[in-house]
Design a protein around this motif. Sequence first.
Motif, short mmCIF file in Angstrom:
data_model
loop_
_atom_site.label_atom_id
_atom_site.label_comp_id
_atom_site.label_asym_id
_atom_site.label_seq_id
_atom_site.Cartn_x
_atom_site.Cartn_y
_atom_site.Cartn_z
N SER A 1 2.03 -8.39 39.78
CA SER A 1 2.12 -7.14 40.53
C SER A 1 2.79 -6.05 39.69
O SER A 1 2.59 -4.87 39.95
CB SER A 1 2.85 -7.35 41.84
OG SER A 1 4.17 -7.73 41.57
N LEU A 2 3.61 -6.44 38.70
CA LEU A 2 4.25 -5.43 37.85
C LEU A 2 3.37 -5.07 36.64
O LEU A 2 3.31 -3.91 36.24
CB LEU A 2 5.60 -5.93 37.34
CG LEU A 2 6.68 -6.12 38.38
CD1 LEU A 2 7.98 -6.50 37.70
CD2 LEU A 2 6.88 -4.87 39.21
N VAL A 3 2.68 -6.09 36.09
CA VAL A 3 1.90 -5.89 34.86
C VAL A 3 0.81 -4.83 35.06
O VAL A 3 0.53 -4.03 34.17
CB VAL A 3 1.29 -7.24 34.45
CG1 VAL A 3 0.09 -7.04 33.58
CG2 VAL A 3 2.30 -8.07 33.72
N ALA A 4 0.24 -4.82 36.26
CA ALA A 4 -0.86 -3.90 36.51
C ALA A 4 -0.46 -2.45 36.33
O ALA A 4 -1.29 -1.60 36.02
CB ALA A 4 -1.39 -4.13 37.92
N TRP A 5 0.84 -2.15 36.50
CA TRP A 5 1.28 -0.76 36.44
C TRP A 5 1.19 -0.17 35.04
O TRP A 5 1.34 1.03 34.86
CB TRP A 5 2.71 -0.63 36.95
CG TRP A 5 2.73 -0.67 38.43
CD1 TRP A 5 2.79 -1.77 39.22
CD2 TRP A 5 2.64 0.45 39.31
NE1 TRP A 5 2.74 -1.40 40.53
CE2 TRP A 5 2.66 -0.05 40.61
CE3 TRP A 5 2.54 1.82 39.11
CZ2 TRP A 5 2.57 0.78 41.72
CZ3 TRP A 5 2.47 2.64 40.21
CH2 TRP A 5 2.48 2.12 41.51
N ALA A 6 0.91 -1.01 34.04
CA ALA A 6 0.85 -0.51 32.66
C ALA A 6 -0.20 0.57 32.49
O ALA A 6 -0.06 1.43 31.63
CB ALA A 6 0.56 -1.68 31.72
N VAL A 7 -1.27 0.54 33.29
CA VAL A 7 -2.35 1.50 33.06
C VAL A 7 -2.40 2.60 34.12
O VAL A 7 -3.28 3.44 34.07
CB VAL A 7 -3.73 0.80 33.02
CG1 VAL A 7 -3.79 -0.15 31.85
CG2 VAL A 7 -4.02 0.08 34.29
N ILE B 1 1.86 4.30 30.52
CA ILE B 1 2.33 3.47 29.40
C ILE B 1 1.20 3.22 28.42
O ILE B 1 1.35 3.37 27.23
CB ILE B 1 2.90 2.14 29.94
CG1 ILE B 1 4.19 2.41 30.71
CG2 ILE B 1 3.17 1.18 28.79
CD1 ILE B 1 4.83 1.18 31.27
N SER B 2 0.03 2.84 28.94
CA SER B 2 -1.08 2.54 28.05
C SER B 2 -2.36 3.16 28.61
O SER B 2 -2.83 2.77 29.67
CB SER B 2 -1.24 1.02 27.94
OG SER B 2 -2.43 0.72 27.29
N ASN B 3 -2.88 4.15 27.90
CA ASN B 3 -4.06 4.86 28.38
C ASN B 3 -5.31 4.18 27.84
O ASN B 3 -5.94 4.65 26.90
CB ASN B 3 -3.98 6.31 27.91
CG ASN B 3 -4.98 7.18 28.60
OD1 ASN B 3 -5.62 6.75 29.55
ND2 ASN B 3 -5.13 8.39 28.13
N VAL B 4 -5.66 3.02 28.40
CA VAL B 4 -6.75 2.23 27.82
C VAL B 4 -8.10 2.71 28.34
O VAL B 4 -8.20 3.33 29.39
CB VAL B 4 -6.59 0.72 28.12
CG1 VAL B 4 -5.38 0.19 27.47
CG2 VAL B 4 -6.57 0.48 29.61
N ASN B 5 -9.14 2.38 27.56
CA ASN B 5 -10.50 2.80 27.90
C ASN B 5 -11.01 2.15 29.16
O ASN B 5 -11.81 2.72 29.87
CB ASN B 5 -11.45 2.40 26.76
CG ASN B 5 -11.45 3.41 25.67
OD1 ASN B 5 -11.14 4.58 25.93
ND2 ASN B 5 -11.75 2.99 24.47
N VAL B 6 -10.59 0.91 29.39
CA VAL B 6 -11.17 0.16 30.51
C VAL B 6 -10.13 -0.05 31.60
O VAL B 6 -10.03 -1.12 32.19
CB VAL B 6 -11.72 -1.20 30.03
CG1 VAL B 6 -12.99 -1.01 29.27
CG2 VAL B 6 -10.71 -1.93 29.20
N GLY B 7 -9.34 1.00 31.87
CA GLY B 7 -8.23 0.89 32.82
C GLY B 7 -8.64 0.36 34.17
O GLY B 7 -7.96 -0.48 34.75
N VAL B 8 -9.78 0.84 34.69
CA VAL B 8 -10.22 0.41 36.02
C VAL B 8 -10.51 -1.08 36.02
O VAL B 8 -10.10 -1.81 36.93
CB VAL B 8 -11.46 1.21 36.44
CG1 VAL B 8 -11.96 0.72 37.76
CG2 VAL B 8 -11.15 2.67 36.52
#
Lengths: 208, 347
Positions: free
Chosen positions: B99-105, B114-121
Amino acid sequence: MTFQIPIALITFYAFASILIASAVMVISAKNPVHSVLYLILSFFNAAGIFILLGAELISMTLIIVYVGAVAVLFLFVVMMVDFKAPGEGLSGSLKIVAGLIGSVLICETTFLFCTWQSSPFAKEGLTNPMPEGRTNAHSLGDILYTDYFLLFQVSGLILLVAIIGAITLTLRDRTRSRTQVISEQVGRDPKETVVMVKVKSGQGVSHD
Amino acid sequence: MTELFMGLWSSYGFPLLIILFKIMALVLPLIICVAYLTYFERKVIGYMQLRLGPNTVGPFGLFQPFADAIKLMHKEIILPTAASSFIFIMAPILTFTLSLVAWAVIPVGAGLVISNVNVGVLYLFAISSLGVYGIIMAGWASNSKYAFLGALRSAAQMISYEVSIGVVIACVLLCVGSLNLTDVVMAQKKIWFVIPLMPMFVVFIISILAETNRAPFDLPEAEAELVAGYNVEYSSMTFALFFLGEYANMILMSALTTILFLGGWLPPFQCSFFSMIPGVVWFAAKVAFVLFIFLWVRATFPRYRYDQLMRLGWKVFLPLTLLWLVITATVIKLTGWTASMSTGVLS
């Protein structure tokens, strides 16, 4: 002076070693539920290696499809089966077959370590060389939904047929069970179904 | 030697420190939010039922979450003798971590991610589909019938509703043309997706209620039949981690709704007064609104029966969302309109 820490390399070996260790545990764990959990761990590390390759879409799809759906079904089935009796192990002939398949797979894997060279014409044979600045999702989308649109649709249809087949095989006659028709329940008119009655004390209501 | 150390520090140590600081800056407020969400829930439901809710610890009962935390920490962690101890302990840790890890994007403001990844969704979808493992592992490792039944119910329910969540997300992505969460938000500059995709918004809200195992779909922990479902054998901090994980997931799903449908950190209208308020405040306000819907539904609706739940997921939501996906694709194809074209976020 600069000292470079090969972060990508360290990460790769971390993922790869956990992947192999957990794959070994999948086949050697006594408890089948533990096996499935190790399988999930190895899926995860495979997804990590895909990210290192720059194939972020495939890695996420791996997690969504295999870990999020397929492995859950595995777990379901494995948990439902009673494993209290210790297994007899494979019979003699099956052991030979399993050993054969395993050795063929190992042989194939060792070919990877031979020196390989891709043909100079390989690049021309590529249907869709990845253009610069396109993301994984765009390139894969181009191939699946534009270039090979029909083939993709046909494969989807085949899966649909398989689903319908599986449902027809397992569907039992449910004539005796009472299914709920929600539209019927919601569509009832209170005026027809509910009667307001004033009850005089000590007399009660007669039901007709 | 010192030169080597300085080189290491400037090229690895310092960036690492910054990343750690970013993570702390996100996680600490999040955990405080989780603590106060429990207080908010008890207060809101209290007022809806004409009660006061917690009001003794501190002013207006504001210290209630801390009192609860201290109480939980002082209790004993019970390990059932027949339990599979490693998995039993891992399950709550996994639930809470996911539940915490998901907040990275999750972008909480313009560039505040924190991390603006291409496949965030897809990342969010993947993490939310993993949530089921914490529950299955807990139910199986407890070696108790109630816990196991709760876990199986929960797994079936979460898988069923993930399907419709996936199709709804696909609808939104068709309108955006990118899997990046920042692009999703920027695509809503002209109009929030809640207006053109209203039916999908409703389906999404109902599906996230089922996905987070909240009322009226809280069958996995139906007290009346299963005493508490998958977490019946857990006590003390292991129970608290499940509890916190559930609430953090609620906040996460509300944040996802905000990003997909309610325009993320964007103000409702582009006027100078609204632009003065920082984006984070808008984001928090929208998340709080969706969380209020969670609590409002809990105080209003009775629990679904299990067959009704499955019927809703497979026979109503799945065809409806698929139909809407086809409609969205057709409209976009015919009009040639995509949000990314109109705002030019994507090359």
